[in-house]
Scaffold this active site. Sequence first.
Site, PDB file in Angstrom:
ATOM      1  N   GLU A  46       0.443  -1.164   0.031  1.00  0.00           N
ATOM      2  CA  GLU A  46       0.122   0.158  -0.151  1.00  0.00           C
ATOM      3  C   GLU A  46       0.841   1.436   0.051  1.00  0.00           C
ATOM      4  O   GLU A  46       1.909   1.307   0.525  1.00  0.00           O
ATOM      5  CB  GLU A  46      -0.876   0.035   1.219  1.00  0.00           C
ATOM      6  CG  GLU A  46      -1.638   1.095   1.409  1.00  0.00           C
ATOM      7  CD  GLU A  46      -2.693   1.087   2.345  1.00  0.00           C
ATOM      8  OE1 GLU A  46      -2.987   2.001   3.247  1.00  0.00           O
ATOM      9  OE2 GLU A  46      -3.037   0.030   2.907  1.00  0.00           O
TER      10      GLU A  46
ATOM     11  N   GLU B 156      -2.836  10.916   2.917  1.00  0.00           N
ATOM     12  CA  GLU B 156      -4.136  11.263   3.547  1.00  0.00           C
ATOM     13  C   GLU B 156      -4.025  12.679   3.896  1.00  0.00           C
ATOM     14  O   GLU B 156      -3.084  13.379   4.343  1.00  0.00           O
ATOM     15  CB  GLU B 156      -3.780  10.428   4.782  1.00  0.00           C
ATOM     16  CG  GLU B 156      -4.064   8.886   4.336  1.00  0.00           C
ATOM     17  CD  GLU B 156      -3.793   8.003   5.614  1.00  0.00           C
ATOM     18  OE1 GLU B 156      -4.933   7.082   5.774  1.00  0.00           O
ATOM     19  OE2 GLU B 156      -2.869   7.985   6.206  1.00  0.00           O
TER      20      GLU B 156
END
Length: 402
Positions: A128, A132
Amino acid sequence: MVKMLTSKRAIAFSLLSILPSTLAQTFTACNPLNSTGCPTDPALGTSANFTFNSSSRADPQVWNATAGSLQYQPEKPGAEFIITNQGDSPTITSAFYFFFGRVSVMLRAASGTGIVSSIVLESDDLDEVDWEFLGGNRTHAETNFFGKGNTTSYNRAIWYPLPDNSAPQDDFHNYTVTWTQDALDWYIDGHHVRQVTPGDAITLMGKNYPQTPMTLKLGIWAGGDPKENAPGVVQWAGGVTDYTQGPFTMYVQSVEVVDYTTGASQYSYGDETGSWQSIKVVNGTSSVTERVLHPPKSLTQHVLSLSHAAKVGIAIGAIAVAAVLLLALAFCCIVQRRKGAKEKWYADREFETTKREQEEFAAEAQALGYGKGGWVGGEREVRNVGGSGARWSKRFSKFTRL
């Protein structure tokens, strides 16, 4: 290495990495490191640009939507990812995979305490790469990565300030990730902010370095919801989310994805090591890539793609249809007008007939003394009068004296 936009504040914000991020995706429909029956991954195998607005929406055959639908309005600057109520978490995931490549997203983060806007690259075995943005943080963006779903430590997240001290919630910014087997790089508006390589200790010497085919996820979620998240997550997200202050909206204007494994149609795992060398590549064009390269056209696009002669023919046809409709309307008006005139003629004739009969009746009644102190009688007496009195008896049952 390109100079990074670091600062004391960026280093300070990196301390927040000790708090967990639930967007470290720990779910996969089939983990190929634990199963040999996982389906192959359809490859993009090329580059693609996607624009999101009221006239160019996310194709459901290219982007899978979950936990809510995207909204599109002509006056808005892009696709809207909206949280209104608890449980809302609108997210789209690409139906295609890319095996090393570049992803650029034009995004405006959502405001709101505890609200998290996100850009996530994720593989089937839980490699991943993240961007954010916290709704209450108006200065920094978080970069993060995970390898094989390893969440035993949270020391990989680092926060970086946006250029020119701009806020991620106020304007659109270009957030880019370039990813190869040799390096992972993050950029904000073209400024290089971070690099990670397989040789870095933070990757456990490559073991936790992302290296398997990825999908792209774009979404928004309430990290500050204490009913949905652990206390540490709520703290990391900036505090408890108050839904009465919503709705909270993230905007995505456009996306560019480049698959560095050009010409690929599908990817599969050759073994359970999860290394990039184990990935098998089949050449060709996947069905999802066909859809990306040749999307269905709207009516307007079909017309615009026609030749000049075809457009002229359509215009002539449209004019002809309009003329026929106008003639039909005119004919209906004429018919209706004639029908109305005929009905009026009959009505006038009936009126005149009734009026004449009433006048005749009044004259004859007066001649017989009706209204002049004459007789009062019923139908029998009228009949005895004779003459026109017999006709009156058919219409009136009784005369009354005035």
